[in-house]
Design an enzyme around this catalytic site. Sequence first.
Site, mmCIF file in Angstrom:
data_model
loop_
_atom_site.group_PDB
_atom_site.id
_atom_site.type_symbol
_atom_site.label_atom_id
_atom_site.label_comp_id
_atom_site.label_asym_id
_atom_site.label_seq_id
_atom_site.Cartn_x
_atom_site.Cartn_y
_atom_site.Cartn_z
ATOM 1 N N THR A 147 1.000 0.535 9.144
ATOM 2 C CA THR A 147 1.585 -0.243 10.246
ATOM 3 C C THR A 147 2.384 0.655 11.192
ATOM 4 N N GLY A 186 6.985 1.504 2.675
ATOM 5 C CA GLY A 186 8.010 1.573 1.638
ATOM 6 C C GLY A 186 8.128 2.992 1.100
ATOM 7 N N GLU A 429 1.060 -7.074 3.922
ATOM 8 C CA GLU A 429 -0.330 -7.056 3.438
ATOM 9 C C GLU A 429 -1.192 -8.076 4.176
HETATM 10 C C1 LIG Z 1 -5.114 -6.235 -9.011
HETATM 11 C C2 LIG Z 1 -3.902 -6.006 -8.189
HETATM 12 C C3 LIG Z 1 -2.985 -4.961 -8.695
HETATM 13 C C4 LIG Z 1 -1.859 -4.570 -8.127
HETATM 14 C C5 LIG Z 1 -1.266 -5.092 -6.862
HETATM 15 C C6 LIG Z 1 -0.111 -5.923 -7.158
HETATM 16 C C7 LIG Z 1 0.992 -6.000 -6.503
HETATM 17 C C8 LIG Z 1 1.295 -5.342 -5.224
HETATM 18 C C9 LIG Z 1 1.726 -3.937 -5.349
HETATM 19 C C10 LIG Z 1 2.207 -3.247 -4.386
HETATM 20 C C11 LIG Z 1 2.303 -3.659 -2.989
HETATM 21 C C12 LIG Z 1 3.472 -4.482 -2.687
HETATM 22 C C13 LIG Z 1 3.997 -4.570 -1.496
HETATM 23 C C14 LIG Z 1 3.306 -3.974 -0.410
HETATM 24 C C15 LIG Z 1 4.183 -3.783 0.766
HETATM 25 C C16 LIG Z 1 3.397 -3.954 1.976
HETATM 26 C C17 LIG Z 1 2.398 -3.158 2.328
HETATM 27 C C18 LIG Z 1 1.636 -3.419 3.585
HETATM 28 O O1 LIG Z 1 1.868 -4.366 4.290
HETATM 29 S S1 LIG Z 1 0.408 -2.319 3.979
HETATM 30 C C19 LIG Z 1 -0.246 -2.873 5.527
HETATM 31 C C20 LIG Z 1 -1.041 -4.118 5.392
HETATM 32 N N1 LIG Z 1 -1.659 -4.446 6.632
HETATM 33 C C21 LIG Z 1 -2.486 -5.438 6.774
HETATM 34 O O2 LIG Z 1 -2.747 -6.182 5.860
HETATM 35 C C22 LIG Z 1 -3.166 -5.535 8.123
HETATM 36 C C23 LIG Z 1 -3.883 -6.836 8.317
HETATM 37 N N2 LIG Z 1 -5.011 -6.630 9.192
HETATM 38 C C24 LIG Z 1 -6.265 -6.397 8.730
HETATM 39 O O3 LIG Z 1 -6.496 -6.319 7.548
HETATM 40 C C25 LIG Z 1 -7.348 -6.258 9.764
HETATM 41 O O4 LIG Z 1 -6.886 -5.785 10.961
HETATM 42 C C26 LIG Z 1 -8.085 -7.583 9.984
HETATM 43 C C27 LIG Z 1 -8.864 -7.877 8.697
HETATM 44 C C28 LIG Z 1 -7.144 -8.719 10.286
HETATM 45 C C29 LIG Z 1 -9.053 -7.448 11.160
HETATM 46 O O5 LIG Z 1 -9.758 -6.273 11.023
HETATM 47 P P1 LIG Z 1 -10.883 -5.854 12.079
HETATM 48 O O6 LIG Z 1 -11.357 -4.510 11.757
HETATM 49 O O7 LIG Z 1 -10.368 -6.095 13.447
HETATM 50 O O8 LIG Z 1 -11.975 -6.843 11.706
HETATM 51 P P2 LIG Z 1 -12.578 -8.083 12.452
HETATM 52 O O9 LIG Z 1 -11.588 -9.173 12.551
HETATM 53 O O10 LIG Z 1 -13.218 -7.615 13.711
HETATM 54 O O11 LIG Z 1 -13.675 -8.436 11.396
HETATM 55 C C30 LIG Z 1 -14.868 -7.678 11.298
HETATM 56 C C31 LIG Z 1 -15.576 -8.040 10.028
HETATM 57 O O12 LIG Z 1 -15.007 -7.312 8.959
HETATM 58 C C32 LIG Z 1 -14.698 -8.186 7.913
HETATM 59 N N3 LIG Z 1 -13.552 -7.650 7.168
HETATM 60 C C33 LIG Z 1 -12.315 -7.453 7.631
HETATM 61 N N4 LIG Z 1 -11.545 -6.954 6.638
HETATM 62 C C34 LIG Z 1 -12.337 -6.830 5.567
HETATM 63 C C35 LIG Z 1 -12.115 -6.356 4.239
HETATM 64 N N5 LIG Z 1 -10.901 -5.941 3.815
HETATM 65 N N6 LIG Z 1 -13.142 -6.352 3.386
HETATM 66 C C36 LIG Z 1 -14.356 -6.805 3.783
HETATM 67 N N7 LIG Z 1 -14.642 -7.257 5.017
HETATM 68 C C37 LIG Z 1 -13.632 -7.265 5.905
HETATM 69 C C38 LIG Z 1 -14.392 -9.488 8.586
HETATM 70 O O13 LIG Z 1 -14.489 -10.545 7.688
HETATM 71 C C39 LIG Z 1 -15.431 -9.500 9.657
HETATM 72 O O14 LIG Z 1 -16.644 -9.900 9.091
HETATM 73 P P3 LIG Z 1 -17.670 -10.711 9.979
HETATM 74 O O15 LIG Z 1 -17.922 -9.920 11.209
HETATM 75 O O16 LIG Z 1 -17.034 -12.026 10.275
HETATM 76 O O17 LIG Z 1 -18.857 -10.829 9.069
HETATM 77 C C1 LIG Z 2 8.804 -6.227 3.627
HETATM 78 C C2 LIG Z 2 7.664 -5.548 4.318
HETATM 79 C C3 LIG Z 2 7.088 -4.416 3.759
HETATM 80 C C4 LIG Z 2 6.048 -3.761 4.414
HETATM 81 N N1 LIG Z 2 5.530 -2.620 3.868
HETATM 82 C C5 LIG Z 2 4.543 -1.953 4.538
HETATM 83 C C6 LIG Z 2 4.026 -0.727 4.017
HETATM 84 O O1 LIG Z 2 4.433 -0.273 2.961
HETATM 85 N N2 LIG Z 2 3.063 -0.080 4.709
HETATM 86 C C7 LIG Z 2 2.587 -0.581 5.888
HETATM 87 O O2 LIG Z 2 1.716 0.057 6.472
HETATM 88 N N3 LIG Z 2 3.047 -1.739 6.392
HETATM 89 C C8 LIG Z 2 4.012 -2.429 5.754
HETATM 90 N N4 LIG Z 2 4.505 -3.610 6.262
HETATM 91 C C9 LIG Z 2 3.992 -4.096 7.546
HETATM 92 C C10 LIG Z 2 3.138 -5.341 7.415
HETATM 93 O O3 LIG Z 2 1.911 -5.044 6.828
HETATM 94 C C11 LIG Z 2 2.968 -5.965 8.812
HETATM 95 O O4 LIG Z 2 4.246 -6.370 9.256
HETATM 96 C C12 LIG Z 2 2.030 -7.136 8.746
HETATM 97 O O5 LIG Z 2 0.706 -6.702 8.518
HETATM 98 C C13 LIG Z 2 2.096 -8.017 10.015
HETATM 99 O O6 LIG Z 2 1.872 -7.288 11.147
HETATM 100 P P1 LIG Z 2 2.856 -7.343 12.422
HETATM 101 O O7 LIG Z 2 4.211 -7.044 11.937
HETATM 102 O O8 LIG Z 2 2.233 -6.479 13.419
HETATM 103 O O9 LIG Z 2 2.844 -8.839 12.921
HETATM 104 P P2 LIG Z 2 2.193 -9.371 14.250
HETATM 105 O O10 LIG Z 2 0.722 -9.242 14.153
HETATM 106 O O11 LIG Z 2 2.849 -8.793 15.434
HETATM 107 O O12 LIG Z 2 2.567 -10.900 14.111
HETATM 108 C C14 LIG Z 2 3.450 -11.605 14.987
HETATM 109 C C15 LIG Z 2 2.846 -12.979 15.308
HETATM 110 O O13 LIG Z 2 1.645 -12.801 16.045
HETATM 111 C C16 LIG Z 2 0.614 -13.582 15.495
HETATM 112 N N5 LIG Z 2 -0.692 -12.931 15.664
HETATM 113 C C17 LIG Z 2 -0.982 -11.608 15.648
HETATM 114 N N6 LIG Z 2 -2.305 -11.408 15.805
HETATM 115 C C18 LIG Z 2 -2.864 -12.615 15.923
HETATM 116 C C19 LIG Z 2 -4.206 -13.075 16.074
HETATM 117 N N7 LIG Z 2 -5.247 -12.227 16.122
HETATM 118 N N8 LIG Z 2 -4.420 -14.398 16.153
HETATM 119 C C20 LIG Z 2 -3.393 -15.265 16.077
HETATM 120 N N9 LIG Z 2 -2.110 -14.888 15.899
HETATM 121 C C21 LIG Z 2 -1.841 -13.590 15.832
HETATM 122 C C22 LIG Z 2 0.970 -13.693 14.005
HETATM 123 O O14 LIG Z 2 0.376 -14.845 13.436
HETATM 124 C C23 LIG Z 2 2.491 -13.787 14.052
HETATM 125 O O15 LIG Z 2 2.856 -15.127 14.265
HETATM 126 C C24 LIG Z 2 5.552 -4.279 5.633
HETATM 127 C C25 LIG Z 2 6.121 -5.431 6.184
HETATM 128 C C26 LIG Z 2 7.163 -6.057 5.540
HETATM 129 C C27 LIG Z 2 7.781 -7.282 6.155
#
Ligand SMILES: CC/C=C\C/C=C\C/C=C\C/C=C\CC/C=C/C(=O)SCCNC(=O)CCNC(=O)[C@H](O)C(C)(C)COP(=O)(O)OP(=O)(O)OC[C@H]1O[C@@H](n2cnc3c(N)ncnc32)[C@H](O)[C@@H]1OP(=O)(O)O
Ligand SMILES: Cc1cc2nc3c(=O)[nH]c(=O)nc-3n(C[C@H](O)[C@H](O)[C@H](O)COP(=O)(O)OP(=O)(O)OC[C@H]3O[C@@H](n4cnc5c(N)ncnc54)[C@H](O)[C@@H]3O)c2cc1C
Length: 662
Positions: A147, A186, A429
């Site tokens: 992110t 993190g 996530e």
């Molecule tokens: C067993 C488990 C064991 C342990 C885990 C347990 C506990 C947790 C441990 C540790 C972690 C704890 C805390 C973590 C702290 C936080 C970390 C983070 O937040 S890391 C950052 C996370 N960020 C995100 O999640 C970002 C979210 N965004 C996305 O994932 C993508 O941008 C999104 C999927 C929304 C869109 O991607 P994009 O490339 O733009 O795709 P598009 O929408 O155009 O779709 C195209 C096509 O691809 C398909 N697709 C998308 N993602 C996937 C995927 N992951 N796998 C397969 N396919 C995928 C999508 O469906 C679409 O398909 P179609 O074209 O419709 O067929």
């Molecule tokens: C406690 C915590 C720990 C984290 N740890 C990590 C980490 O270890 N590593 C890491 O990489 N990231 C980490 N993150 C980041 C996290 O993965 C992102 O904050 C999360 O994926 C959401 O993205 P954003 O903050 O850009 O929200 P945004 O996408 O800006 O969301 C803001 C608003 O916009 C809306 N929005 C955005 N896109 C769309 C769309 N396409 N359609 C409709 N609505 C939309 C959402 O629904 C929401 O209401 C962490 C976040 C938190 C809070």
Amino acid sequence: MSTETKCNPDLVRERAKCTFDVNELINLFYGSEKATKERRHFEDAVLAVKELKDAIPEEYLSHKERYENGVRKATILRDVYRDYKAKHNRDPPPNQITKAVIKDISPFLLHNGMFVPTIAGQGTPEQQAEWLPKAESMQIIGTYAQTELGHGSFIRGLETIATYDPKTEEFVLNNPTLTSFKWWPGGLGSTVNHCVVVAQLYINGKSHGIHPFIAQIRDLDTHKPLPGVKVGEIGPKMGFQTANNGFLGFDNFRIPRKNMLMKNAQVLKDGTFVKGINEKLTYGTMVMVRVGIVGDCSFYAALAATIAVRYSAVRHQSHIKASEPEAQILDYLTQQHKLFIAVASSHVYRNAYLWMEKMYTNVMKELSQDKQDNLPELHATACCLKAVCSRDAGSLVEECRLACGGHGYMASSNLPLTYGVTIAAVTYEGERTVLLLQTARYLMKAWMAALKGKVLSPSVSYLLNSLKESKKPWQNTPEGIVKGFQHVSFGKVKAAYETIQKYMKQGKDYEDAWNLASVQLVKASEAHSRAILCEVSWEAVCSSSASPNLSRVLQQLAQLYLTYWTLETSGDLLLYSNITKDDLIILRDKYEELLVAIRPNAVGLVDGFDLRDEILNSTLGSYDGRVYERLMEEALKSPLNQETVNSSFHKYLKPMMEKAKL
Ligand SMILES: CC/C=C\C/C=C\C/C=C\C/C=C\CC/C=C/C(=O)SCCNC(=O)CCNC(=O)[C@H](O)C(C)(C)COP(=O)(O)OP(=O)(O)OC[C@H]1O[C@@H](n2cnc3c(N)ncnc32)[C@H](O)[C@@H]1OP(=O)(O)O
Ligand SMILES: Cc1cc2nc3c(=O)[nH]c(=O)nc-3n(C[C@H](O)[C@H](O)[C@H](O)COP(=O)(O)OP(=O)(O)OC[C@H]3O[C@@H](n4cnc5c(N)ncnc54)[C@H](O)[C@@H]3O)c2cc1C
């Protein structure tokens, strides 16, 4: 667990009336008697380490001290894990003892939860051989840096750049704008020396999308940022205070070619880009963690329910009948309505997690044989269950907190911190709405396939059945309710699809029509999730090996979940299923009967989560129910109570009072 000798008499009475064997429930919940034994044994080993006990509650520490204490304990905990592994030749069993030690979030969470799994999942065998032994033994500490300030949800929009230089066979990392700075990972703040950086790959001026790279960002001896690295911590948050979330920017920072994780796509020495079989496999770690979060939701609901149910058994307030003593607040039906759904939901999330884990393992096995057919179903299901369970679990924790009245507002109840940590999962996530819209894409495709009479994947095959069965009368049975939720999902999927078609007929293109239909699309995904949660949890209860006594109670809990959500979403059911007003009245009465039936087993049920006092870390929820004594003991630990007169009296209050006399 503590003995009952000094137990609050209400809790002793509650435990005496439990109709099932609590140990049987514990063993069922955690898998087996052996699993319980091993988990408890490991927890004992951790809790025996004196250095892991906090001298004063963490809330009294400064932000910096809290982090330093978190790191200190995380390193000791890591030694206990290592010693266990050396002695038993296997990893410790699944457990939640970190909660008893770190209390908030470990600064190593991202190392263990995402850095190591990303190397394992995205690295070639050679890359795994190079980094995994070092990472697993903690010679290097890492995080997952994806992110940025400007982009979290839309990861194709990330701005961190990795430009390949074929002359030196290196990638050059750059963060050209403020919004391109990594923000959130993190451990990044001050803990890690490595990270997986997700960046846009450029070769000869051409973009090849986002890919994961390993970068060493701090010196291993001095821990100073390496030249070209700007790194720091992002400051206090709602929770996650000890997670050490950070920011990161690169300025012409070079890493060798071998540092791009190349299990999927590859960059050859000469700069040739070799595409992977599916570019979305790069998102694999996120899918794994989303599955894990469903399991975490079960834990947080169990933790909050244990605290609030035990407290409600001990707390007496007002009278149900004027002629009787003050009632245990657990005897108020409204209190049961607030709390029992948390107990039931914990079981539902647990079963959903086990079901998802199986799906995840199967798909990973298939992917290792280059078979990708079931990946879309896994992604769609993990997205919606993570989104719905995290939001529901957050609301349940908050309801448990409110159900503890004023004392639930005390940090020492551990409910405020638990809420902050649980609700974070709605965003991290994958933000909730964004993930639900991913599932909606899948549902729209499934719907179009259903209209063509094609075979659908198991998790959406009910759409076809609903097409055929829509005229069948409603049945007020658990199976009938499950079908009802499937009809609601079917109806919402169909309505969302037709709304898109309507806008397209009006001349909108697909993307605009999608946006205009997106509130409905999100609701369709929520309904799909609810249908899955109801079906999976009811099936799990029906096929469980529990004894008749336990089985009866587990069925009551599962039925409570079904009827609770029927009544919560009755408008949807009236719209999309054949339920009638009379059915709803019967179910309302059934729900109230279930609350009354579960009431005698409430304490037994939360004892069945087997969460030790150290894990609960709560004045209100301990096994012995000494609520008031603990509240006072904890209050007396306040630094303000370590002196009779605080210096602010002489500095400010007295001068103010004296000025007022003039
Ligand atoms: C067993 C488990 C064991 C342990 C885990 C347990 C506990 C947790 C441990 C540790 C972690 C704890 C805390 C973590 C702290 C936080 C970390 C983070 O937040 S890391 C950052 C996370 N960020 C995100 O999640 C970002 C979210 N965004 C996305 O994932 C993508 O941008 C999104 C999927 C929304 C869109 O991607 P994009 O490339 O733009 O795709 P598009 O929408 O155009 O779709 C195209 C096509 O691809 C398909 N697709 C998308 N993602 C996937 C995927 N992951 N796998 C397969 N396919 C995928 C999508 O469906 C679409 O398909 P179609 O074209 O419709 O067929
Ligand atoms: C406690 C915590 C720990 C984290 N740890 C990590 C980490 O270890 N590593 C890491 O990489 N990231 C980490 N993150 C980041 C996290 O993965 C992102 O904050 C999360 O994926 C959401 O993205 P954003 O903050 O850009 O929200 P945004 O996408 O800006 O969301 C803001 C608003 O916009 C809306 N929005 C955005 N896109 C769309 C769309 N396409 N359609 C409709 N609505 C939309 C959402 O629904 C929401 O209401 C962490 C976040 C938190 C809070």
